[in-house]
Design a protein around this motif. Structure first.
Motif, mmCIF file in Angstrom:
data_model
loop_
_atom_site.group_PDB
_atom_site.id
_atom_site.type_symbol
_atom_site.label_atom_id
_atom_site.label_comp_id
_atom_site.label_asym_id
_atom_site.label_seq_id
_atom_site.Cartn_x
_atom_site.Cartn_y
_atom_site.Cartn_z
ATOM 1 N N LEU A 8 -18.012 9.929 6.851
ATOM 2 C CA LEU A 8 -18.448 8.963 5.840
ATOM 3 C C LEU A 8 -19.461 9.580 4.885
ATOM 4 C CD1 LEU A 8 -18.913 5.685 7.928
ATOM 5 C CD2 LEU A 8 -17.284 6.030 6.076
ATOM 6 N N GLN A 23 -11.731 2.613 5.740
ATOM 7 C CA GLN A 23 -12.781 2.828 4.762
ATOM 8 C C GLN A 23 -12.296 2.373 3.385
ATOM 9 O OE1 GLN A 23 -13.887 6.914 4.261
ATOM 10 N NE2 GLN A 23 -15.721 6.442 3.069
ATOM 11 N N TYR A 61 -16.008 12.693 -0.707
ATOM 12 C CA TYR A 61 -14.610 12.291 -0.619
ATOM 13 C C TYR A 61 -14.137 11.485 -1.824
ATOM 14 C CZ TYR A 61 -10.376 12.015 2.094
ATOM 15 O OH TYR A 61 -9.106 12.194 2.541
ATOM 16 N N MET A 68 -10.171 12.433 -5.391
ATOM 17 C CA MET A 68 -8.952 11.988 -6.060
ATOM 18 C C MET A 68 -9.250 11.018 -7.198
ATOM 19 S SD MET A 68 -6.152 11.567 -3.102
ATOM 20 C CE MET A 68 -4.832 11.125 -4.231
ATOM 21 N N ASN A 128 0.830 -1.195 0.000
ATOM 22 C CA ASN A 128 0.000 0.000 0.000
ATOM 23 C C ASN A 128 0.874 1.258 0.000
ATOM 24 O OD1 ASN A 128 -2.339 1.447 -0.064
ATOM 25 N ND2 ASN A 128 -3.007 0.915 1.998
ATOM 26 N N GLU A 129 0.257 2.407 -0.242
ATOM 27 C CA GLU A 129 1.006 3.656 -0.415
ATOM 28 C C GLU A 129 0.164 4.864 0.004
ATOM 29 O OE1 GLU A 129 2.609 5.409 -4.352
ATOM 30 O OE2 GLU A 129 3.409 3.372 -4.219
ATOM 31 N N LEU A 130 0.809 5.811 0.649
ATOM 32 C CA LEU A 130 0.133 7.052 1.042
ATOM 33 C C LEU A 130 -0.170 7.912 -0.182
ATOM 34 C CD1 LEU A 130 -0.585 9.000 3.508
ATOM 35 C CD2 LEU A 130 1.658 10.006 3.091
ATOM 36 N N THR A 131 -1.383 8.452 -0.264
ATOM 37 C CA THR A 131 -1.684 9.351 -1.380
ATOM 38 C C THR A 131 -2.104 10.755 -0.928
ATOM 39 O OG1 THR A 131 -3.950 8.508 -1.491
ATOM 40 C CG2 THR A 131 -2.338 7.515 -2.981
ATOM 41 N N PHE A 132 -2.710 10.869 0.244
ATOM 42 C CA PHE A 132 -3.192 12.181 0.689
ATOM 43 C C PHE A 132 -3.414 12.135 2.193
ATOM 44 C CE2 PHE A 132 -6.319 15.769 0.748
ATOM 45 C CZ PHE A 132 -5.616 16.663 -0.025
ATOM 46 N N LEU A 133 -3.190 13.270 2.823
ATOM 47 C CA LEU A 133 -3.275 13.312 4.279
ATOM 48 C C LEU A 133 -4.069 14.552 4.687
ATOM 49 C CD1 LEU A 133 -1.943 11.618 6.597
ATOM 50 C CD2 LEU A 133 -0.034 13.200 6.501
ATOM 51 N N ARG A 134 -5.047 14.363 5.560
ATOM 52 C CA ARG A 134 -5.771 15.520 6.097
ATOM 53 C C ARG A 134 -5.636 15.512 7.601
ATOM 54 N NH1 ARG A 134 -11.345 16.065 2.719
ATOM 55 N NH2 ARG A 134 -11.108 18.205 3.385
ATOM 56 N N ARG A 146 -5.314 8.978 3.480
ATOM 57 C CA ARG A 146 -5.757 8.386 2.230
ATOM 58 C C ARG A 146 -4.626 7.553 1.640
ATOM 59 N NH1 ARG A 146 -10.807 9.215 -0.654
ATOM 60 N NH2 ARG A 146 -10.412 8.655 -2.802
ATOM 61 N N HIS A 163 -7.157 2.270 0.506
ATOM 62 C CA HIS A 163 -8.301 2.680 1.322
ATOM 63 C C HIS A 163 -7.991 3.970 2.076
ATOM 64 C CE1 HIS A 163 -6.209 -0.571 3.796
ATOM 65 N NE2 HIS A 163 -5.756 0.585 4.219
ATOM 66 N N GLU A 164 -8.909 4.365 2.915
ATOM 67 C CA GLU A 164 -8.683 5.542 3.737
ATOM 68 C C GLU A 164 -8.810 5.162 5.204
ATOM 69 O OE1 GLU A 164 -11.625 8.581 3.570
ATOM 70 O OE2 GLU A 164 -10.328 10.050 4.495
ATOM 71 N N LEU A 165 -7.899 5.690 6.013
ATOM 72 C CA LEU A 165 -8.029 5.507 7.451
ATOM 73 C C LEU A 165 -8.587 6.783 8.050
ATOM 74 C CD1 LEU A 165 -4.586 3.873 8.393
ATOM 75 C CD2 LEU A 165 -6.714 2.763 7.670
#
Lengths: 102, 62, 62, 102
Positions: free
Chosen positions: C41, D97, C45, C48, A69-75, D77, D81-83
């Motif tokens: 949820l 998610q 979102y 991307m 897996n790989e990081l794509t975006f962070l909030r 992200r 998936h998204e955590l």
């Protein structure tokens, strides 16, 4: 924050920084140095060092959970604002969002 | 002497080409990442605003 | 001997009270955090999803 | 993953885990131990250790940038998936998610 002749890059950043709720935009290179910033130098440096490190930790965490897996975006939501972080191999974009004004 | 000047010119050409390539990389990155951020900005993202006052969330949706 | 039994009963009472308090903490946390997550949820979102194909983003909105 | 008599907590988690796009929910205590999880034990352990550490790094980054600020929510992200991570003094909730199904 060296400004080269890339007027299109600077225009894109200026437009982004001018959006409602956006406090500032910082672009880091792969060494964690700010190559563009719309916020003041001292704060830019703080964002640069802390966010660069945080992205590195996040990448490690994600690949530690699942090596494919790989990081794509962070909030990163905080009491005061939200950081939106778009990482890439070469660069990293930090957008500071002031959601109270949104 | 002419050779030196040619070499110098060649080096500067290469430097310029490198800069241009790097600038294009930067532009590509800023273009795509700013689009992602613009999309993120479009989200309401106010989900933490009043959860403390126990606002109800409907259970069914897409 | 009776004292021993009383002490034992008291200790178990305290243990139960601690557990109850802890359980309440857990419940409070799960309640509030699950509400936050439910709200998150609800957001679309999907920003991307197709940025690579250069989908346009409108510039003006709230 | 000790299950105590808190049926309401478990019901809330079950409901959350049953939502469309949600792959699993894990609750950690302040020591980083999973006290509830709807996903399998081995993977739960990985999430527990990596996310616990990531949240600690995130808290450090935020207070490093501004000592009066505080982390409230984290969305990580990834390609797969998204955590969504809700931290608290005592506990931490991780929701995985699967946005492709969303």
């Amino acid at each position: 924050m060296a400004i080269t002749q890339q007027s299109d890059v600077d225009e894109t950043l200026k437009r982004l920084a001018g959006r409602k709720g956006v406090e500032g935009v910082v672009i880091l290179n792969s060494d964690g140095l700010a190559i563009r910033s719309t916020i003041e130098a001292e704060l830019t440096k703080k964002y640069a060092s802390h966010v660069h490190q945080l992205v590195s930790h996040s990448k490690d965490a994600i690949s530690g959970i699942d090596s494919e897996n790989e990081l794509t975006f962070l909030r990163v939501r905080t009491k005061k604002h939200e950081l939106m972080i778009a990482p890439d191999k070469e660069y990293l974009m930090i957008v500071v969002q002031n959601f109270h004004e949104n | 002497e002419i050779n030196e000047r040619q070499k110098q010119a060649q080096l500067e050409d290469e430097k310029k080409q490198n800069e241009t390539a790097q600038n294009e990389d930067t532009r590509d990155f800023v273009d795509s990442s700013s689009k992602i951020v613009e999309r993120a900005l479009h989200e309401t993202y106010d989900f933490m605003k009043d959860y403390t006052i126990g606002a109800e969330v409907t259970s069914e949706d897409t």
